[in-house]
Design an enzyme around this catalytic site. Structure first.
Site: not given
Length: 508
Positions: A260, A294
């Site tokens: 990720e 993110c």
């Protein structure tokens, strides 16, 4: 800063950087943990060494060999109790996140709630680890697919979600029958210790080694984890640069990676959009966590017919975003994690101006009281760009929003996809055709594509992750549990003959 509450989490003394069922007497360097709020020291940790890592890994593997024998619903019961223990300490955990990571208090509490929610999800999952029954082409045979525990899951987390990302991985891994080995960011290690202490207390002496923890440098502890054949899966959250190291290195030993990584997320606003909704979604996505998610909104691709009007509304909204101490409930924007992040912010703003962009809001360090001078506070910033500047294609972990006018949905989709990252995306429109086009195979290339909601705020029920340089991993909900298990195909012959493949026969 009042730190007395740390004693309630067992963080009032110098901490060990390794847990293998008990807190080891570590002999690594001492780490002074500083709060991004004002730069003050909030704790000390004696970091783990390579030898400590080996001991923690060994204990986690031994615990896994026993844990996998426990029926999944019984594993789920332990996870339920862990979730309840986090629920009981939610206020303390949320405050710790704020002090250690710099998030505003409500965001800290929200992250603590995510840990509780994913535990609840994993409890239900423990009774739903379903396989398949498959029709066989051979008479008196049946086929099936079964799922089995994988082993020890190595979990590498970043500073911006110091508790939730570990919970996303560990709660599912525990329900699936795995043990866990956590290497947290050195910027937020106290959060990791607090979470581990609570989970270990629930698991008790018999099972506490399932939640192994190693706090130490990348070159020693990190390298040992990446190269450890006893860790079949590494789930790593962080920068694309980090992912370029983790992925190939784990693959070299035929291990699995769940990555990720970075995001450079865009919101498309069409000329038929509800601008009231759009403003709320954009500001939350671009300013939340001081731009250090993110899923932060970094690019605003807005139809030229409404670009000026939307920009004016955003500038007004930004002026109302109070910057300051994240423990103050009136604050909406806290500090960046450290001085390095503030310098990256300044570099990006300067580059945008040099390349032809115009700063229309923010753009500078924030002016704050003396008590906060040790923190890295910046103004949430809006930069108007008439085209996709080179800097716009880079991810800067700071509250910078680039506004780029577009003329059509096709142009917006092409621009949305024209970056190396592929995590989250969104469109604001009242046209169902535009919405469906954005989510179609030839639409957004991101792992997440939303309609009339921003790029941030993913729910634990859906699989979370992205494509391209975001890494391709999926965590949290849906069928993400399959990443933490191994698949086995079974064929059972319950008849009296043994037909061979390809029609081969032996003898008469």
């Amino acid at each position: 800063m009042d730190l007395t509450f740390l004693a309630e989490l067992g963080l009032d003394k110098i901490q060990s950087g390794a847990f293998d069922g008990t807190w080891r007497k570590t002999k690594g360097d001492e780490l002074l943990v500083r709060s991004p709020i004002d730069g003050s020291g909030i704790g000390r940790i004696v970091m783990a060494t390579a030898a400590d890592y080996a001991a923690v890994s060994k204990a986690a593997q031994a615990a896994f060999l026993r844990w996998r024998e426990l029926p999944a619903p019984k594993r789920g019961e332990y996870v339920r109790q862990i979730g309840n223990a986090y629920r009981a300490k939610k206020e303390l955990l949320g405050k710790l996140i704020t002090i250690e990571a710099g998030k505003i208090l409500q965001e800290g509490l929200g992250e603590a709630q995510e840990c509780i929610d994913i535990a609840d999800f994993a409890v239900g999952l423990s009774r739903q680890l379903h396989g398949l029954t498959i029709a066989s082409e051979r008479p008196n045979h049946h086929m099936r697919e079964t799922w089995h525990p994988l082993g020890t899951v190595g979990i590498i987390t970043a500073f911006n979600f110091p508790m939730a990302v570990w919970a996303w991985n560990s709660m599912l891994a525990l329900a699936c029958g795995d043990s866990c080995l956590w290497k947290p960011s050195l910027k937020t290690p106290l959060s990791a210790i607090a979470m581990t202490k609570i989970a270990a207390d629930v698991l008790g002496k018999e099972w506490s080694a399932l939640v192994g923890l190693v706090i130490g440098p990348d070159l020693t502890v990190g390298s040992a984890m990446l190269d450890d054949p006893a860790v079949p899966l590494i789930s790593a959250t962080g920068s694309t640069r980090m992912g370029r190291i983790v992925g190939p290195r784990v693959a070299q030993r035929f291990g699995r990676s769940l990555l990720e990584l970075g995001g450079n997320n865009a919101i498309v606003v069409m000329d038929d959009a509800d601008l009231d909704l759009a403003v709320r979604g954009i500001v939350f996505g671009a300013v939340g966590t001081a731009g250090q998610r993110c899923t932060t909104t970094r690019r605003l691709l807005v139809h030229e017919k409404v670009a000026d009007a939307l920009q004016a509304r955003l500038v007004k909204a930004y002026a109302q975003c109070r910057i300051g101490n994240p423990l103050d409930k009136k604050t909406l924007v806290g500090p960046l994690i450290d001085e390095g992040s503030a310098k990256a912010f300044e570099h990006a703003v300067a580059a945008a101006v040099q390349q032809g962009g115009k700063v229309v809001a923010g753009g500078k360090r924030a002016s704050l009281p003396r008590a906060l001078k040790g923190g890295a506070y910046v103004e949430p910033t809006i930069v108007r760009c008439e085209t996709m500047l080179p800097i716009v294609k880079e991810e800067t972990f700071a509250p910078i929003l680039y506004i780029v006018p577009i003329r059509s949905l096709d142009e917006a989709i092409a621009m949305n996809n024209d970056v190396p990252q592929g995590l989250s995306s969104s469109i604001f429109t009242m046209n169902v055709r535009s919405a469906e086009r954005f989510m179609a195979a030839n639409g957004s290339d991101c792992g997440i594509a939303n309609v009339n909601i921003g790029t941030s705020g993913a729910e634990i029920g859906g699989a979370f992750g992205g494509e391209k340089e975001t890494g391709g991993g999926r965590e949290s909900g849906s069928d993400s549990w399959k990443a933490y298990m191994r698949r086995q195909t079974n064929t059972v012959n319950w008849g009296t003959s043994l037909p061979l493949a390809q029609g081969i026969t032996f003898g008469d």
